[in-house]
Scaffold this motif. Structure first.
Motif, PDB file in Angstrom:
ATOM      1  N   SER A 148      -0.261   2.153   0.173  1.00 30.66           N
ATOM      2  CA  SER A 148       0.331   0.814   0.173  1.00 30.66           C
ATOM      3  C   SER A 148      -0.586  -0.201   0.827  1.00 30.66           C
ATOM      4  O   SER A 148      -1.363   0.123   1.726  1.00 30.66           O
TER       5      SER A 148
ATOM      6  N   ALA B 204       7.178  -1.645  -2.553  1.00 27.92           N
ATOM      7  CA  ALA B 204       6.521  -2.899  -2.184  1.00 27.92           C
ATOM      8  C   ALA B 204       7.517  -3.921  -1.645  1.00 27.92           C
ATOM      9  O   ALA B 204       7.210  -4.674  -0.710  1.00 27.92           O
TER      10      ALA B 204
ATOM     11  N   VAL C  53      -0.582  -4.688   1.934  1.00 23.38           N
ATOM     12  CA  VAL C  53       0.178  -5.936   2.011  1.00 23.38           C
ATOM     13  C   VAL C  53      -0.683  -7.030   2.631  1.00 23.38           C
ATOM     14  O   VAL C  53      -1.543  -6.757   3.466  1.00 23.38           O
TER      15      VAL C  53
ATOM     16  N   SER D 104       4.211  -0.070  -7.761  1.00 31.70           N
ATOM     17  CA  SER D 104       5.243  -0.984  -7.276  1.00 31.70           C
ATOM     18  C   SER D 104       4.596  -2.262  -6.737  1.00 31.70           C
ATOM     19  O   SER D 104       3.692  -2.202  -5.897  1.00 31.70           O
ATOM     20  N   TRP D 105       5.059  -3.426  -7.221  1.00 28.39           N
ATOM     21  CA  TRP D 105       4.562  -4.731  -6.771  1.00 28.39           C
ATOM     22  C   TRP D 105       5.748  -5.608  -6.352  1.00 28.39           C
ATOM     23  O   TRP D 105       6.833  -5.524  -6.918  1.00 28.39           O
TER      24      TRP D 105
ATOM     25  N   ALA E 214       2.801  -7.294  -1.742  1.00 29.01           N
ATOM     26  CA  ALA E 214       2.477  -5.899  -1.452  1.00 29.01           C
ATOM     27  C   ALA E 214       2.369  -5.102  -2.740  1.00 29.01           C
ATOM     28  O   ALA E 214       2.935  -5.471  -3.778  1.00 29.01           O
ATOM     29  N   MET E 215       1.635  -4.004  -2.670  1.00 30.95           N
ATOM     30  CA  MET E 215       1.458  -3.096  -3.794  1.00 30.95           C
ATOM     31  C   MET E 215       1.457  -1.667  -3.269  1.00 30.95           C
ATOM     32  O   MET E 215       0.820  -1.377  -2.253  1.00 30.95           O
ATOM     33  N   THR E 216       2.196  -0.793  -3.940  1.00 34.56           N
ATOM     34  CA  THR E 216       2.213   0.624  -3.614  1.00 34.56           C
ATOM     35  C   THR E 216       1.883   1.410  -4.869  1.00 34.56           C
ATOM     36  O   THR E 216       2.635   1.362  -5.849  1.00 34.56           O
TER      37      THR E 216
ATOM     38  N   PRO F  59      -3.177  -7.667  -3.683  1.00 37.08           N
ATOM     39  CA  PRO F  59      -2.098  -8.299  -2.921  1.00 37.08           C
ATOM     40  C   PRO F  59      -2.494  -9.676  -2.366  1.00 37.08           C
ATOM     41  O   PRO F  59      -1.662 -10.587  -2.310  1.00 37.08           O
TER      42      PRO F  59
END
Length: 540
Positions: A262, A528, A264, A503-504, A516-518, A418
Motif C-alpha cells: 500500500s 485504499a 498513500v 484498490s484505489w 491511496a493505492m493497494t 498516489p
C-alpha cells in the motif's frame, strides 16, 4: 569513493572468472577419473536437494563467506559471476570483518540465518548484525545442490546491481524537519527512509552538513541515493525544512501497515504542499511518488472534467448507465451488482462509479481530449514536476482504438501514482493546479510546473459530484463520520495476472486531499479507502 569501488568490482569479476575456469577443470578431471563401476559416470541427482545436501551446501557456503574467500563462496551458488563481485566487495569495499554466520532451522530448502560482524574503517569500528535467508536449488547443468543466488542473500536490502561500500558518506547527513520544526527520522517514520535518502542526496550540502563515515548500499542507478546501513562516525547534519506534517505522517504510517503493498500521499490543496507520504511494501519502493499503475475509476474525476469542459454533458445532464457498452469490438461492463439506469445523469453515474456511462461517451470524445485535459488543466503527463525528489508525473497518452474508451475509466494506457491522484483531487477541489512540493521552492529556487486549472463552473460540478460520492455514493461507508467539506472517488483497476484488482481511493476534507493505492487490494473501499479516511481524520 565511487571510482575506487568500480575498480574493485571489476577486479572481483576477474577473480571469479579465473575461479570458475578452475572449477570447470576440476569437474572435467573428476569425470575422467570417476570411480563408478566400469568407469561410467556417477548417477545424476535430480529433483529438489535433500536435507543433507542443503546442510552440506550452506555449511560450505557460510564457511567460505566467513573466511572472506569470495571466489570459493561464489562457487557454491548458481551464479558465481554475479555472486563473486558482491562477496568480494563485502570484505574489501565494505570493510566487513570478523563475520560469524549462524544458520536457523531450515524450512524445506530455505535456510534463515543471522550475521554478526564488525565494520572497520580508518581506525573506527562498529558491530553489524542482521538477518537474511537463502534457498538451495538443484543446478541445471551441474545437478549439484547450489545456493540460489540473490543479492539479498548477502544483505536483505540489496537488489540486483547494488554493492556495499564503507567510507566517507557520498552526501552529508540532514536533519529533516516537518512544517512545525519536528525532526523526522527513519526510526520513527520507517516508510520515509527512501525519501530521506533522496533529500540527503539532493540537499545535504545545501543544508550545510558535513559527511560522516558509514556503511551504505550503493545502487546501480547513479541517480539513486545511497542507502545508509550503519554509521561509524557521525557527520554534521544540516537542518532541512520540509512541507510534511508529523501528525499526518504518523497517521499515514499506521494506516498503510494494515494493508500489504500500500501507498498513500496527502497534500494541502491551497498550497500544493505534501503533508504525508507512506509506503508499506516488501520491495521498499516509493510507489507513492514513483508508482506507474492504472488508477481505475478515480480517473473519472479527470474524465468528468473532460466531458464538462468539452460541452459533451454536465453533472445534471444525461449519462445513461447500461449493463454493458461496446467500443470498437471491446465490451465493457460494470462492477458486479451495479443495477443499470438508462435515465442516469453524470452525477448519478459518477457517484455510483458506472463504467459504461463513461465508455458510451467515447464516440463524442476526440482521441486527444482526455490527454489535453490532463496536461493543460491538471498538470499531468508533461514530465516537468519539481517536487524536491524524483516523482512520476502521470501518463495519459492520446490512445486510439479500444484504449480511447478504456482510458476514460482509468484503464487502457493511463498510469498514475498516489501523488498524481492526490494532486488531481486538490485541483478538482480548488480549481487551481498547484504542483506538489515536499521541499519548499525557496530552498533552491525551483520553478514549479504550471497548468491553467479549471473554470469555476467545472469546479462546482466536480465538488458536488465528489461530495455526493462521499455522502451517499460508493465512498459513503468509508467517509462516514468525517465532518466539514468532504468529497471522494473510489476506484479499482484490473491487472493481468492478479486474482483481485488494485484498490484505489482519493478524497478530500477541508484543506487536505489524499490518495491511496493497494496492489491486489480489491475494490476501492476495501483497502485504499480506509487508508485515505485515516489520513483525512488528522485535520485539514
Amino acid at each position: 569513493m565511487r571510482k575506487g569501488v568500480r575498480t574493485a568490482i571489476v577486479g572481483g569479476v576477474f577473480v571469479v572468472m579465473v575461479g570458475g575456469a578452475g572449477y570447470g577443470a576440476y569437474n572435467i578431471l573428476s569425470a575422467l577419473h570417476d570411480p563408478g563401476t566400469g568407469g561410467g559416470a556417477a548417477a545424476v541427482r535430480t529433483g529438489p536437494p535433500s536435507g543433507d545436501e542443503v546442510k552440506e551446501t550452506t555449511g560450505k557456503f557460510f564457511a567460505a563467506w566467513e573466511k572472506g574467500r569470495a571466489t570459493t563462496a561464489a562457487s557454491y551458488t548458481n551464479n558465481a559471476a554475479e555472486a563473486g563481485p558482491l562477496l568480494t566487495a563485502y570484505g574489501t569495499d565494505a570493510h566487513i570483518t570478523k563475520v560469524r554466520i549462524t544458520p536457523g532451522t531450515a524450512t524445506g530448502t530455505t535456510v534463515p540465518f543471522t550475521v554478526a560482524a564488525t565494520v572497520s574503517y580508518d581506525g573506527k569500528s562498529e558491530p553489524l548484525a542482521y538477518k537474511s535467508r537463502l534457498t538451495v536449488v538443484r543446478g541445471r547443468t551441474t545437478h549439484r545442490a547450489l545456493v540460489d543466488w540473490q543479492p539479498s542473500v548477502v544483505h536483505p536490502q540489496l537488489r540486483k546491481g547494488d554493492t556495499l561500500v564503507t567510507g566517507e558518506s557520498a552526501d552529508p547527513p540532514v536533519e529533516a524537519v516537518d512544517r512545525d520544526g519536528k525532526v523526522l527520522t527513519k526510526d520513527r517514520y520507517p516508510s520515509l527512509g527512501p525519501l530521506l535518502d533522496e533529500l540527503r542526496k539532493r540537499y545535504g550540502e545545501k543544508a550545510g552538513g558535513t559527511p560522516g563515515i558509514e556503511l551504505a548500499i550503493r545502487h546501480e542507478d547513479a541517480e539513486q541515493a545511497d542507502t545508509s546501513l550503519l554509521t561509524l562516525v557521525k557527520g554534521k547534519a544540516g537542518r532541512l525544512p520540509t512541507t510534511l506534517s508529523a501528525g499526518a505522517q504518523a497517521a499515514a504510517e499506521t494506516a498503510v501497515l494494515k494493508y500489504a503493498e500500500s501507498s498513500v500521499v496527502a497534500v494541502k490543496p491551497s498550497t500544493g504542499e505534501v503533508l504525508a507520504v507512506a509506503n508499506h511494501r516488501a520491495d521498499g519502493f516509493n510507489a507513492a511518488f514513483l508508482g506507474e499503475l492504472a488508477p481505475g475509476s478515480t480517473m473519472k474525476i479527470v474524465s468528468a472534467a473532460t466531458l464538462i469542459d468539452n460541452g459533451i454533458t454536465a453533472a445534471d445532464r444525461p449519462a445513461p448507465c447500461p449493463p454493458t457498452a461496446t467500443w470498437q469490438s471491446q465490451t465493457f461492463s460494470n462492477l458486479k451488482g451495479l443495477a443499470p439506469d438508462e435515465h442516469a445523469t453524470l452525477s448519478d453515474s459518477f457517484a455510483r462509479s458506472c463504467n459504461t456511462a463513461f465508455v458510451k461517451f467515447a464516440d463524442e470524445v476526440k482521441v486527444d481530449s482526455l490527454t489535453r485535459e490532463a496536461q493543460e488543466r491538471f498538470g499531468l503527463g508533461r514530465n516537468d514536476w519539481k517536487v524536491g525528489i524524483p516523482s512520476f508525473d502521470g501518463r495519459v497518452p492520446a490512445s486510439g482504438g479500444p484504449d480511447t474508451a478504456a482510458n476514460l475509466i482509468g484503464q487502457g494506457q493511463v498510469q498514475m501514482s498516489p501523488l498524481n491522484m492526490a494532486s488531481v483531487t486538490a485541483t478538482a477541489m480548488t480549481g487551481t493546479f498547484r504542483q506538489p512540493v515536499v521541499v519548499p521552492l525557496r530552498l533552491d529556487g525551483r520553478e514549479p510546473a504550471h497548468a491553467r486549472g479549471l473554470s469555476a463552473g467545472t469546479v462546482q460540478q466536480l465538488r458536488a459530484m465528489m461530495n455526493r460520492t462521499a455522502t451517499s455514493g460508493t465512498a459513503a461507508g468509508v467517509m462516514s463520520g468525517l465532518s466539514g467539506r468532504v468529497g471522494a472517488k473510489t476506484g479499482s483497476a484490473e491487472v493481468d495476472g492478479q486474482t483481485r484488482s488494485n484498490s484505489w481511493f482519493t478524497g478530500y476534507r477541508n484543506d487536505i486531499a489524499a490518495a491511496a493505492m493497494t496492489q491486489d487490494g480489491g475494490h476501492g473501499v476495501d483497502a485504499a479507502g480506509p487508508i485515505v479516511a485515516a489520513v483525512l481524520r488528522t485535520g485539514g
